[in-house]
Design a protein around this motif. Structure first.
Motif, PDB file in Angstrom:
ATOM      1  N   SER A   1       0.848  -1.186   0.000  1.00 22.89           N
ATOM      2  CA  SER A   1       0.000   0.000   0.000  1.00 22.89           C
ATOM      3  C   SER A   1       0.885   1.238   0.000  1.00 22.89           C
ATOM      4  O   SER A   1       2.099   1.160   0.209  1.00 22.89           O
ATOM      5  N   ASP A   2       0.268   2.378  -0.222  1.00 27.21           N
ATOM      6  CA  ASP A   2       1.011   3.634  -0.199  1.00 27.21           C
ATOM      7  C   ASP A   2       1.325   4.085   1.215  1.00 27.21           C
ATOM      8  O   ASP A   2       2.021   5.081   1.414  1.00 27.21           O
ATOM      9  N   GLU A   3       0.796   3.381   2.218  1.00 23.41           N
ATOM     10  CA  GLU A   3       1.107   3.690   3.618  1.00 23.41           C
ATOM     11  C   GLU A   3       2.179   2.751   4.174  1.00 23.41           C
ATOM     12  O   GLU A   3       2.527   2.819   5.345  1.00 23.41           O
ATOM     13  N   SER A  42       5.091   3.991   0.374  1.00 21.51           N
ATOM     14  CA  SER A  42       5.585   5.028   1.286  1.00 21.51           C
ATOM     15  C   SER A  42       7.089   5.180   1.062  1.00 21.51           C
ATOM     16  O   SER A  42       7.635   4.622   0.119  1.00 21.51           O
ATOM     17  N   GLU A  98       3.819   8.739   9.439  1.00 22.85           N
ATOM     18  CA  GLU A  98       4.196   8.810   8.027  1.00 22.85           C
ATOM     19  C   GLU A  98       3.966   7.487   7.307  1.00 22.85           C
ATOM     20  O   GLU A  98       3.802   7.461   6.086  1.00 22.85           O
ATOM     21  N   SER A  99       3.997   6.389   8.042  1.00 22.54           N
ATOM     22  CA  SER A  99       3.753   5.054   7.489  1.00 22.54           C
ATOM     23  C   SER A  99       2.978   4.242   8.521  1.00 22.54           C
ATOM     24  O   SER A  99       3.123   4.462   9.730  1.00 22.54           O
ATOM     25  N   ASP A 100       2.172   3.320   8.051  1.00 15.03           N
ATOM     26  CA  ASP A 100       1.491   2.383   8.940  1.00 15.03           C
ATOM     27  C   ASP A 100       2.270   1.092   9.101  1.00 15.03           C
ATOM     28  O   ASP A 100       2.089   0.356  10.071  1.00 15.03           O
TER      29      ASP A 100
END
Length: 418
Positions: A102-104, A159, A186-188
């Motif tokens: 994912s983008d996270e 990310s 900023e990230s998960d």
């Protein structure tokens, strides 16, 4: 963000490629618990002159089997080891390779020497074999961020994708900075770790020239690295990779992930005294910063995976730092240096030792310093784990120490799941 609202970071996956062979982190840890050594006498295959050193070699690693032929063809060995370890951690976390990114989610990776094998082959092609051009992919094979980039591309992690190179503290820094990204929102999820393939002729000769590499022949190489031992003679190089999946605690719980432990603290400092001579006061600052961020008192730490390289100056400096921080508790503090069994992986060593600390907390077991039977006078003051590992011991929290040339120190604090 108030302290009560502070995010927590869960470790939900572990993976590695190690000199014992295979990708099974639990089997690796069990071998360490028995005090087994993966170090062997290594003869460099391309050496123009005899070069035999004890080393931890991932002899059974087949990149085409692990990664597939297309990816193996466009990666240096350090990237191949790293991608395999990253995949193993990702799978261990129960995340699907297809559509699991994912983008996270991002990558926080490390290496000390990067694609040294690609560079050395290029030099050999030019100066020994007289070729007039380099391999067309030399740059992308050798660049230090190649492993991280391949992990991000193959797993779909949008990310930040960052690479840290801080000598032997590199992958401890990559894990700590990955934690910071999650805490900052900023990230998960961050796939964090490091990889190294330093067994090139030039790197091995360079370390030998510093007179810090232990010697050993076919029969004695396995016990050449003896941290904290009276009469210790130095380190042994190793290759490999390790990775942790770091995840926002709430996210991990929501998806029903297995949580090994909490990555609770990270401390970093600079000795600012000497390029290669360690300084206990600098190490002390990093340890105290990690404890402070984790909210842990010194007497809540049960185990320290020491940097312990078996060098004459490095080992006593680290023990002195532990005595300064832990005071009376130091005599009860379980300490071991697992480089005695897997070797010194340079930029990847912080990741493999962080993985060991994670499993020590999760399993309630502490591996030993192998081959340690007489502690040197300058390394007394802590509870050295000798012989075989300790089983069924409380490990409420553990530290993993990584100290580097240039005076860079990084310490990670792991806490058991409440």
């Amino acid at each position: 963000m108030s302290k009560s609202m502070r995010r927590r970071v869960a470790v939900t996956g572990v993976g590695l490629v190690n000199p014992f062979g295979g990708l099974d982190a639990q089997d690796f840890f069990s071998r360490l618990m028995r005090g087994e050594s993966a170090v062997r006498a290594y003869t460099h295959p391309a050496s123009p002159s005899p070069l035999i050193q004890p080393a931890g070699v991932c002899a059974g690693f087949d990149p085409e089997t692990m990664l597939g032929r297309p990816l193996a063809a466009v990666t240096d060995r350090y990237s191949q080891l790293g991608v395999a370890a990253g995949f193993a951690a990702w799978d261990d976390a129960g995340l699907p390779r297809e559509g699991g990114g994912s983008d996270e989610a991002g990558v926080s990776w490390a290496t000390g020497v990067g694609g040294t094998l690609t560079f050395e082959k290029g030099y050999t092609d030019f100066y020994v074999h007289g070729k007039d051009r380099a391999h067309p992919l030399s740059v992308v094979l050798a660049m230090n961020n190649a492993a991280a980039s391949h992990l991000a591309i193959t797993l779909g992690l949008g990310s930040a994708c960052l690479t840290y190179s801080v000598a032997c503290a590199s992958s401890a820094v990559s894990i700590g900075e990955g934690m910071r990204r999650i805490l900052a929102g900023e990230s998960d999820l961050v796939l964090a770790g490091g990889s190294e393939a330093p067994l090139s002729f030039s790197v091995m000769r360079a370390w030998e020239a510093m007179r810090v590499v232990a010697q050993g022949d076919e029969t004695s190489a396995y016990r050449a690295c003896r941290p904290f031992q009276k009469g210790r003679t130095g380190l042994v190089l190793g290759e490999g990779a390790a990775a942790l999946v770091l995840e926002d605690w709430d996210r991990a719980e929501a998806r029903g992930a297995r949580i090994y432990c909490e990555l609770a603290g990270y401390g970093q400092s600079c000795d600012h005294t000497h390029l290669v001579k360690p300084d206990a006061s600098g190490q002390t600052r990093a340890i105290r910063l990690a404890l402070r961020e984790a909210g842990l008192a010194p007497d809540e730490i049960d185990y320290v995976n020491a940097h312990g390289t078996a060098t004459r100056e490095g080992d006593p400096a680290e023990i002195e730092a532990l005595r300064q921080v832990f005071g009376e508790h130091a005599s009860r503090l379980m300490v071991s240096a697992t480089k005695s069994m897997h070797g010194h992986l340079l930029g990847a060593t912080g990741a493999i030792e962080a993985l060991i600390a994670v499993l020590a907390v999760h399993r309630g077991e502490v591996p030993p310093t192998a081959h340690l039977d007489e502690v040197a006078d300058d390394c007394l003051g802590v509870r050295h784990v000798m012989g075989e590992g300790l089983r069924d011991v409380p490990v409420r929290a553990a530290l993993s120490n990584s100290f580097a040339f240039g005076g860079s120190n990084a310490v990670l604090a792991f806490r058991a799941v409440a």
